[in-house]
Scaffold this motif. Structure first.
Motif, PDB file in Angstrom:
ATOM      1  N   VAL B  24       0.816  -1.209   0.000  1.00 11.56           N
ATOM      2  CA  VAL B  24       0.000   0.000   0.000  1.00 11.56           C
ATOM      3  C   VAL B  24       0.849   1.258   0.000  1.00 11.56           C
ATOM      4  O   VAL B  24       0.368   2.329  -0.337  1.00 11.56           O
ATOM      5  CB  VAL B  24      -0.986   0.032   1.190  1.00 11.56           C
ATOM      6  CG1 VAL B  24      -2.082  -0.999   1.010  1.00 11.56           C
ATOM      7  CG2 VAL B  24      -0.271  -0.183   2.492  1.00 11.56           C
ATOM      8  N   THR B  25       2.109   1.146   0.391  1.00 11.93           N
ATOM      9  CA  THR B  25       3.007   2.291   0.187  1.00 11.93           C
ATOM     10  C   THR B  25       4.235   1.785  -0.553  1.00 11.93           C
ATOM     11  O   THR B  25       4.665   0.647  -0.373  1.00 11.93           O
ATOM     12  CB  THR B  25       3.450   2.961   1.507  1.00 11.93           C
ATOM     13  OG1 THR B  25       4.310   2.066   2.212  1.00 11.93           O
ATOM     14  CG2 THR B  25       2.265   3.327   2.372  1.00 11.93           C
ATOM     15  N   GLY B  45      -6.850   6.265   1.242  1.00 11.29           N
ATOM     16  CA  GLY B  45      -6.188   5.256   0.438  1.00 11.29           C
ATOM     17  C   GLY B  45      -4.839   5.686  -0.100  1.00 11.29           C
ATOM     18  O   GLY B  45      -4.216   4.969  -0.870  1.00 11.29           O
ATOM     19  N   SER B  46      -4.353   6.859   0.319  1.00 18.22           N
ATOM     20  CA  SER B  46      -3.074   7.320  -0.210  1.00 18.22           C
ATOM     21  C   SER B  46      -1.901   6.731   0.553  1.00 18.22           C
ATOM     22  O   SER B  46      -0.769   6.845   0.140  1.00 18.22           O
ATOM     23  CB  SER B  46      -3.012   8.849  -0.152  1.00 18.22           C
ATOM     24  OG  SER B  46      -3.071   9.282   1.181  1.00 18.22           O
ATOM     25  N   GLN B 230      -0.046   9.816  -3.090  1.00 17.84           N
ATOM     26  CA  GLN B 230      -1.222   9.322  -3.797  1.00 17.84           C
ATOM     27  C   GLN B 230      -1.007   7.854  -4.089  1.00 17.84           C
ATOM     28  O   GLN B 230       0.049   7.480  -4.617  1.00 17.84           O
ATOM     29  CB  GLN B 230      -1.434  10.089  -5.103  1.00 17.84           C
ATOM     30  CG  GLN B 230      -2.712   9.662  -5.809  1.00 17.84           C
ATOM     31  CD  GLN B 230      -2.671   9.964  -7.291  1.00 17.84           C
ATOM     32  OE1 GLN B 230      -1.619  10.177  -7.858  1.00 17.84           O
ATOM     33  NE2 GLN B 230      -3.838   9.952  -7.907  1.00 17.84           N
ATOM     34  N   GLY B 231      -1.964   7.046  -3.738  1.00 12.90           N
ATOM     35  CA  GLY B 231      -1.869   5.610  -3.989  1.00 12.90           C
ATOM     36  C   GLY B 231      -0.587   4.994  -3.455  1.00 12.90           C
ATOM     37  O   GLY B 231      -0.047   4.056  -4.031  1.00 12.90           O
TER      38      GLY B 231
END
Lengths: 314, 534
Positions: B24-25, B45-46, B230-231
């Motif tokens: 996720v990161t 969700g970033s 972002q994302g």
């Protein structure tokens, strides 16, 4: 607050009245009665006239409503009638059998709570995931074990095979060990299940993360933050399980041949001793209602949010 | 250059889903110098919260650090055991959480919870702890600290609870405070005071702050440097000033353009407007509190809204917004005063007439996650009012629902799905479609965009604006967010404690506020610093 308490006590009395009435009607609906069972035995050699006289004396042939009112009036006056089988006042029978059952129920319930707490904490703190899920599965196992079977299995194993605990004339406390375990197991299971679920739920609350961020260890967090919050909803269930406890005591006392309210219930049902059954039903209902009333009244003590706020609550 | 206090290097975090791990990161890197404020900005969700959780070692159980390092004073703590981290959590790194309401243990006193951090890190003497707790509570601006220490969380307001949490975070003078959306659950004026307090305490002890926020305005006001995520990817890192004046990445540019508090768009073009669609005259609503006591939630509210325009009701929690909305849509009965919708007095309606009247006025709720039935499909959610109210057959209903879903921009593929499978913005589109399916004249939007990310919020606001123009709708827009109100409304009423302190056109109210409260609200809009730069 006092209005609330009065209301709750009123509800409790209503429940007792309904229990009394239902028990009375069901007992009347049964064919035959205790007098016939006891005195029709040919060995006693009583003639039909004498039996009719006995029936008159016990008042079993008067109309239903009259019997009902009479029984209700007697109950309200604290007079539970006579046991036909034992030929003693029912209150005496109850009192004689109460201590044994109270002891069994008290220890059984305490053990159930300890087992439930132990399982729930272990399921949270155990080091490996497989171990945690194994512990989580135990309550489902416990819940599916029938009480009578468990009692027999325990006697088989610990008394006959291992000979740790004697079944014939055990000491007062020794004789209590297996019945207490038998009673505790099925009660601990739902408690443990609910506790585990509550612990999981409370653990996701942000205040738990805040406690962790203070540097608290998982054990500290579980003990100081999660436990109390998770235990609160369990109180209600514990009150309801008290009913299970009474039912369990009947079976346990029968399996282990103990004297107690359970044994008394079993005997009086066998002999259709209506006044005893009536008294046992009302007495059990009273215990159940009282326990649940106490649980409800205790909530504000444990949960500050339920204490009446001073001034206006929005 | 001195060593940074915190240095995050190529940090990748993954969550376990089923059998595999999903990252996720992705290689997030940034530094924080002692005493510096760095803002992690991004939408839901970033990966901003995940990154913050990784720094303090509190990732959820299914999360793990896959690569990278987290250096605190040069030492990599990312591989430390939880036990070793316990020693630095609270003492060197502390946390100010997002939601003050659920972040304090409901069954323990405030004093016990503040004192706990001292106990965990070795204090044993009850008297010393009690004195220090009182000192801390006073320091964060709580009146009567000894009393507060004995109170329970539910006896305090949201702002007070956040102060308590700040007292906990600063108790041991940590080098780094992680503030995870510390004010997003608070009213704007409270938000400003809380951020001011964090700023002040930070300066006092030279504490560094990692500020996690979705609000670019807040970041602009408070941070020295900004990291835009972002994302799970860093889009841009830079000095706050430079980034706000000239964002380099397209994503940061869009975020900046969509942030209502930072946009300098002109006021709305005046709409022509027709007759009065809503007239509220002297609305008073009292709630009974036991015998002879009552609480006046709304006290003498009057406004009128021309057909085809938007009127905003602005106020903080407890100002009477919700009571007003309930009365206007006919769920509540006002104590006195009159509400006329399209000329009809609601109070005169009963039974079926009231039910039929509801067709004319529809409501869109704040929370798109709980206002949709999770068991229904998108299509049947929108169709349901038609089934209840119109005599249309199935075919005609289907056509109408599909037309409307098309209009609110929901792709055909989503219509058979359930709300769970939709994003927040998509859900709010469904809620809007459901409100519009009966061709109402008035739509009441109760904090309808407050729960959405800024870019989604901008899209929904644009959708609402388009729909109003095409269908001639009248909006009653309830919000605590003045920046959004400025964008979408023609006229506005400001409520404080149930009283109407100001009413007029948006331009009048924003440029020449009459009451001190309105001025305070306008001043509290974050993003002032960047506007000053522009």
């Amino acid at each position: 607050m006092s209005r609330y308490i009065i209301g709750r006590i009123g509800q409790a009395l209503l429940v007792l009245w309904v229990a009394f009435t239902a028990a009375f009607l069901l007992l009347q609906a049964l064919p035959g009665d205790a007098i016939l069972i006891k005195f029709q035995n040919p060995e006693l050699g009583l003639g039909p006239d004498q039996i009719a006289a006995l029936r008159e004396a016990y008042g079993v042939d008067s109309p239903l409503w009259a019997q009902y009112l009479q029984a209700l009036g007697n109950f309200l006056a604290g007079n539970f009638g006579y046991s036909v089988q034992g030929s003693v006042p029912v209150s005496q029978e109850l009192l004689a059998n109460l201590p044994a059952t109270a002891r069994l129920a008290g220890f059984g319930f305490s053990l159930a709570v300890l087992v439930a707490l132990g399982l729930a904490f272990l399921a949270t703190l155990a080091p490996f995931a497989w171990l945690r899920s194994a512990i989580q599965a135990i309550p489902s196992l416990f819940i599916s074990v029938p009480v009578f079977w468990l009692g027999i299995m325990l006697i088989q194993t610990f008394s006959f095979r291992l000979k740790w605990i004697s079944v014939i004339n055990p000491g007062e406390w020794e004789g209590l060990i297996l019945p207490v375990i038998t009673l505790a197991v099925p009660i601990s299971a739902p408690l443990a299940q609910i506790l585990m679920r509550n612990i999981d739920e409370v653990s996701t609350q942000p205040f738990v993360a805040v406690a962790r961020a203070k540097g608290a260890s998982p054990g500290w967090v579980l003990w100081k933050h999660v436990a109390k919050n998770a235990l609160l909803p369990t109180l209600t269930i514990a009150g309801i399980l008290f009913g299970e406890l009474l039912a369990g005591a009947v079976i346990t006392e029968t399996v282990f041949g103990l004297n107690g309210i359970g044994g008394l219930t079993e005997r009086s049902v066998r002999f259709q001793d209506a006044s005893v059954i009536q008294a046992v039903v009302v007495f059990s209902a009273a215990c159940f209602v009282a326990v649940n009333l106490i649980v409800d009244l205790l909530y504000p003590v444990f949960d500050p949010r339920l204490r009446k706020a001073k001034g206006a609550a929005a | 250059m001195t060593t940074p206090l915190l240095s995050v290097e190529n940090l990748s975090v993954a969550y376990k889903e089923g059998d595999h791990h999903t990252r996720v990161t992705h290689e997030v890197s940034f530094d924080i110098a002692p005493g510096e404020v760095v803002a992690l900005v991004g939408e839901s969700g970033s990966g901003k919260t995940t990154t913050a959780q990784a720094v303090i070692g509190l990732l959820p159980e299914n999360g793990r650090i896959e690569q990278g390092a987290i250096r605190l004073n040069g030492e990599d703590i990312s591989k430390w055991s939880s036990k070793r981290l316990d020693a630095i959590r609270g003492s060197q790194i502390s946390l100010i959480p997002q939601d003050p309401t659920s972040s304090l243990n409901p069954v323990k006193t405030i004093g016990a919870q503040v004192g706990e951090i001292l106990r965990i890190h070795g204090d044993r003497d009850g008297k010393v702890i009690a004195a220090r707790v009182a000192e801390l509570l006073a320091r964060v601006g709580l009146s009567d600290p000894e009393l507060r220490a004995r109170q329970y969380p539910h006896e305090l307001s949201g702002g007070m609870k956040q102060r308590v949490l700040i007292a906990i975070a600063i108790a041991l003078k940590p080098q780094l405070i992680i503030a995870d959306e510390p004010t997003s659950a608070l009213d704007v004026t409270v938000q400003r005071r809380i951020l001011d307090l964090i700023d002040e305490l930070r300066r006092e002890n030279n504490t560094a702050v990692l500020l996690v926020t979705h609000d670019l305005g807040v970041a602009a006001d408070r941070a020295d440097r900004i990291v835009v995520l972002q994302g799970g990817h860093i889009q841009e890192t830079g000095e706050a000033k430079a980034l706000l004046i000239a964002p380099q990445s397209p994503y940061a540019q869009r975020l900046l353009a969509d942030a209502p508090s930072l946009s300098t768009t002109a006021f709305r073009e005046p709409r022509p407007g027709g007759g009065d669609a809503i007239v509220v005259d002297g609305l008073v609503h009292e709630y009974g509190l036991g015998r002879k006591k009552s609480f006046r939630a709304v006290d003498g509210l009057s406004f009128s809204v021309k057909r085809g325009t938007t009127h905003a009701i602005v106020g903080e929690s407890g100002s009477g917004k919700t009571t007003t909305v309930r009365d206007v849509v006919g769920f509540g009965r006002p104590t006195s005063g009159q509400i006329r919708i399209d000329g009809t007095d609601i109070a005169s309606l009963k039974g079926d007439a009231l039910r039929q009247f509801r067709r004319k006025i529809q409501l869109v709720y704040q929370n798109p996650f709980s206002s949709l039935d999770p068991r229904q499909t998108v299509f049947s959610i929108v169709e349901e009012p038609l089934v209840n109210f119109s005599g249309l057959d199935a075919g005609a209903r289907a056509k109408k629902v599909n037309d409307l879903l098309e209009r609110v921009g929901l792709p055909e593929a989503l219509r058979k799905r359930r709300p769970r499978a939709l994003s927040g913005g998509q859900r709010q589109r469904v809620a809007i479609a459901r409100a519009l399916v009966l061709d109402p004249e008035v739509v009441v939007l109760d904090e309808a965009v407050s729960a959405l990310d800024v870019t989604v919020q901008a899209q929904i606001l644009k959708l609402l604006d388009d729909l109003q123009r095409e269908l001639g709708l009248t909006y009653l827009f309830v919000s605590h967010d003045l920046a959004v109100v400025r964008q979408i409304s023609d006229t506005v009423s400001v409520l404080q404690d149930g009283r109407q302190v100001e009413t007029g056109t948006v331009e009048e109210v924003f440029l020449r506020p009459q009451s001190a409260y309105t001025r305070e609200l306008i001043d509290a809009i974050p993003g002032k610093r960047s506007l000053a730069l522009a």
